[in-house]
Design an enzyme around this catalytic site. Structure first.
Site, mmCIF file in Angstrom:
data_model
loop_
_atom_site.group_PDB
_atom_site.id
_atom_site.type_symbol
_atom_site.label_atom_id
_atom_site.label_comp_id
_atom_site.label_asym_id
_atom_site.label_seq_id
_atom_site.Cartn_x
_atom_site.Cartn_y
_atom_site.Cartn_z
ATOM 1 N N ASP A 141 0.845 -1.197 0.000
ATOM 2 C CA ASP A 141 0.000 0.000 0.000
ATOM 3 C C ASP A 141 0.877 1.242 0.000
ATOM 4 O O ASP A 141 1.963 1.247 0.577
ATOM 5 C CB ASP A 141 -0.919 -0.021 1.235
ATOM 6 C CG ASP A 141 -2.112 0.901 1.079
ATOM 7 O OD1 ASP A 141 -2.382 1.357 -0.056
ATOM 8 O OD2 ASP A 141 -2.788 1.170 2.089
ATOM 9 N N ASN B 162 1.375 3.254 -3.032
ATOM 10 C CA ASN B 162 1.923 3.622 -4.345
ATOM 11 C C ASN B 162 1.449 5.010 -4.772
ATOM 12 O O ASN B 162 2.230 5.818 -5.282
ATOM 13 C CB ASN B 162 1.471 2.618 -5.422
ATOM 14 C CG ASN B 162 2.057 1.239 -5.232
ATOM 15 O OD1 ASN B 162 2.895 1.033 -4.358
ATOM 16 N ND2 ASN B 162 1.626 0.291 -6.047
ATOM 17 N N GLY B 163 0.153 5.271 -4.549
ATOM 18 C CA GLY B 163 -0.416 6.548 -4.956
ATOM 19 C C GLY B 163 0.208 7.702 -4.182
ATOM 20 O O GLY B 163 0.570 8.732 -4.762
ATOM 21 N N ARG B 164 0.359 7.525 -2.868
ATOM 22 C CA ARG B 164 0.950 8.583 -2.033
ATOM 23 C C ARG B 164 2.411 8.820 -2.391
ATOM 24 O O ARG B 164 2.904 9.946 -2.373
ATOM 25 C CB ARG B 164 0.799 8.231 -0.547
ATOM 26 C CG ARG B 164 -0.576 8.587 0.003
ATOM 27 C CD ARG B 164 -0.874 7.877 1.279
ATOM 28 N NE ARG B 164 -1.283 6.495 1.033
ATOM 29 C CZ ARG B 164 -1.479 5.599 1.974
ATOM 30 N NH1 ARG B 164 -1.264 5.911 3.230
ATOM 31 N NH2 ARG B 164 -1.876 4.383 1.656
ATOM 32 N N HIS C 147 2.800 2.959 -9.085
ATOM 33 C CA HIS C 147 2.561 1.529 -9.334
ATOM 34 C C HIS C 147 3.768 0.895 -10.031
ATOM 35 O O HIS C 147 4.138 -0.240 -9.772
ATOM 36 C CB HIS C 147 1.296 1.337 -10.165
ATOM 37 C CG HIS C 147 0.037 1.758 -9.459
ATOM 38 N ND1 HIS C 147 -0.221 1.417 -8.152
ATOM 39 C CD2 HIS C 147 -1.029 2.499 -9.861
ATOM 40 C CE1 HIS C 147 -1.395 1.928 -7.790
ATOM 41 N NE2 HIS C 147 -1.897 2.606 -8.806
ATOM 42 N N SER D 50 -7.650 -5.735 -5.251
ATOM 43 C CA SER D 50 -8.766 -6.220 -4.440
ATOM 44 C C SER D 50 -10.067 -6.195 -5.240
ATOM 45 O O SER D 50 -10.191 -5.479 -6.246
ATOM 46 C CB SER D 50 -8.913 -5.380 -3.168
ATOM 47 O OG SER D 50 -9.567 -4.158 -3.452
ATOM 48 N N LEU E 30 9.808 -21.655 -3.313
ATOM 49 C CA LEU E 30 8.881 -20.643 -2.791
ATOM 50 C C LEU E 30 7.606 -20.677 -3.618
ATOM 51 O O LEU E 30 7.668 -20.720 -4.847
ATOM 52 C CB LEU E 30 9.529 -19.251 -2.884
ATOM 53 C CG LEU E 30 8.629 -18.033 -2.649
ATOM 54 C CD1 LEU E 30 8.126 -17.979 -1.210
ATOM 55 C CD2 LEU E 30 9.372 -16.732 -2.987
ATOM 56 N N ARG F 258 -5.181 -1.737 8.679
ATOM 57 C CA ARG F 258 -6.429 -2.493 8.474
ATOM 58 C C ARG F 258 -6.161 -3.627 7.503
ATOM 59 O O ARG F 258 -5.152 -3.646 6.798
ATOM 60 C CB ARG F 258 -7.542 -1.575 7.968
ATOM 61 C CG ARG F 258 -7.196 -0.819 6.702
ATOM 62 C CD ARG F 258 -8.393 -0.013 6.174
ATOM 63 N NE ARG F 258 -7.967 0.903 5.121
ATOM 64 C CZ ARG F 258 -7.638 2.175 5.319
ATOM 65 N NH1 ARG F 258 -7.729 2.704 6.515
ATOM 66 N NH2 ARG F 258 -7.240 2.929 4.311
#
Ligand code: IPE
Ligand code: IPE
Ligand code: MG
Length: 245
Positions: A21, A23-25, A38, A66, A132, A195
């Site tokens: 989380d 990427n935009g900021r 991104h 998501s 993996l 979250r």
């Protein structure tokens, strides 16, 4: 790895789940379009997969898109899908070389046919790899996963092949998209948000949460090692009394 590794001799997680989380900021802070974030985010995925493999952790699951991300502008979604295609085209050979198995969870039916084909090809070409298992969650939702599992079991009950009383947590877990994988031992989320955003709801019942203030494009290999070291310092109790395990 050099002598400065923070990893101790305590058990490693067997499965790391990641919500990338920020990427935009990251892009916004640089006066760039979200796509630029991104793009750098894809580089971070590469680094994280590499380090998780180097540490010897056998399962990594990354939240790529998501079920709720369709709310974003069409142009951003197109950019994300384009980046995914490019990532697969450039990276799958490398994953294969490193004995990494690639697989996807989530409802891929809403993705374009050529992307679905590319995903299936990437899965097939790496299916025999064992160092993996790198799972990418695409158009994934934890609630949707649980609903789909309930449907699957209900169909078996309706067909008379499953006794409702035989449904327990293990059986239910086996009907989820993550069947066959251990539950995540830890969940890492970047960008300071704390979250779960409908990620692996059932599977993260006892995951250790590690929230990092870094934005995803800044996520480096050492951040992975430090997060794993943080996991090793946690005492997992599963409901037992302190110090009893
Ligand atoms: C994570 O970064 C990437 C995806 C959800 C695909 P974001 O795009 O959510 O970045 P922020 O949260 O807006 O900074
Ligand atoms: C979660 O990030 C989804 C992925 C990382 C793919 P979001 O940025 O979409 O989550 P919210 O909206 O902040 O909860
Ligand atoms: Mg976000």
């Amino acid at each position: 790895m050099d002598g400065t590794s923070p990893i101790s001799d305590k058990p490693l997680p067997r499965h790391i789940a990641v919500i990338m989380d920020g990427n935009g900021r990251w892009a916004h802070a640089r006066g760039k379009p979200r796509t630029a974030g991104h793009r750098q985010g894809a580089e971070a995925v590469r680094r994280v997969v590499e380090r998780v493999g180097e540490l010897g952790v056998p399962y990594l699951t990354v939240f790529g898109f998501s079920a709720e991300n369709w709310k974003r502008p069409a142009s951003e979604i197109e950019d994300l899908m384009w980046l995914l295609r490019r990532y697969l085209q450039s990276e799958v050979a490398e994953l294969h070389k490193n004995d990494v198995r690639f697989q996807v969870i989530g409802d891929r039916s809403r993705l374009t046919h050529d992307l679905q084909r590319l995903l299936a090809d990437s899965e097939a070409s790496t299916a025999g790899n064992g160092r993996l298992t790198f799972t990418l969650a695409l158009n994934y939702g934890g609630r949707q996963d649980i609903v789909e599992a309930a449907r699957r079991l209900a169909r078996e009950v309706a067909a008379g092949t499953l006794d409702p009383e035989a449904i327990d947590a293990e059986r239910f877990g086996g009907a989820l998209s993550t069947a066959g994988m251990p539950d995540p031992d830890m969940l890492i989320r970047t960008s300071g948000e704390q979250r779960i955003s409908n990620f692996l709801l059932w599977q993260c019942a006892y995951a250790e949460m590690v929230f990092l203030d870094k934005l995803w494009p800044d996520m480096g290999k050492d951040d992975v090692s430090r997060a794993v070291a943080e996991y090793q310092r946690r005492e997992r109790r599963y409901g037992a009394a302190v110090g009893s395990r």
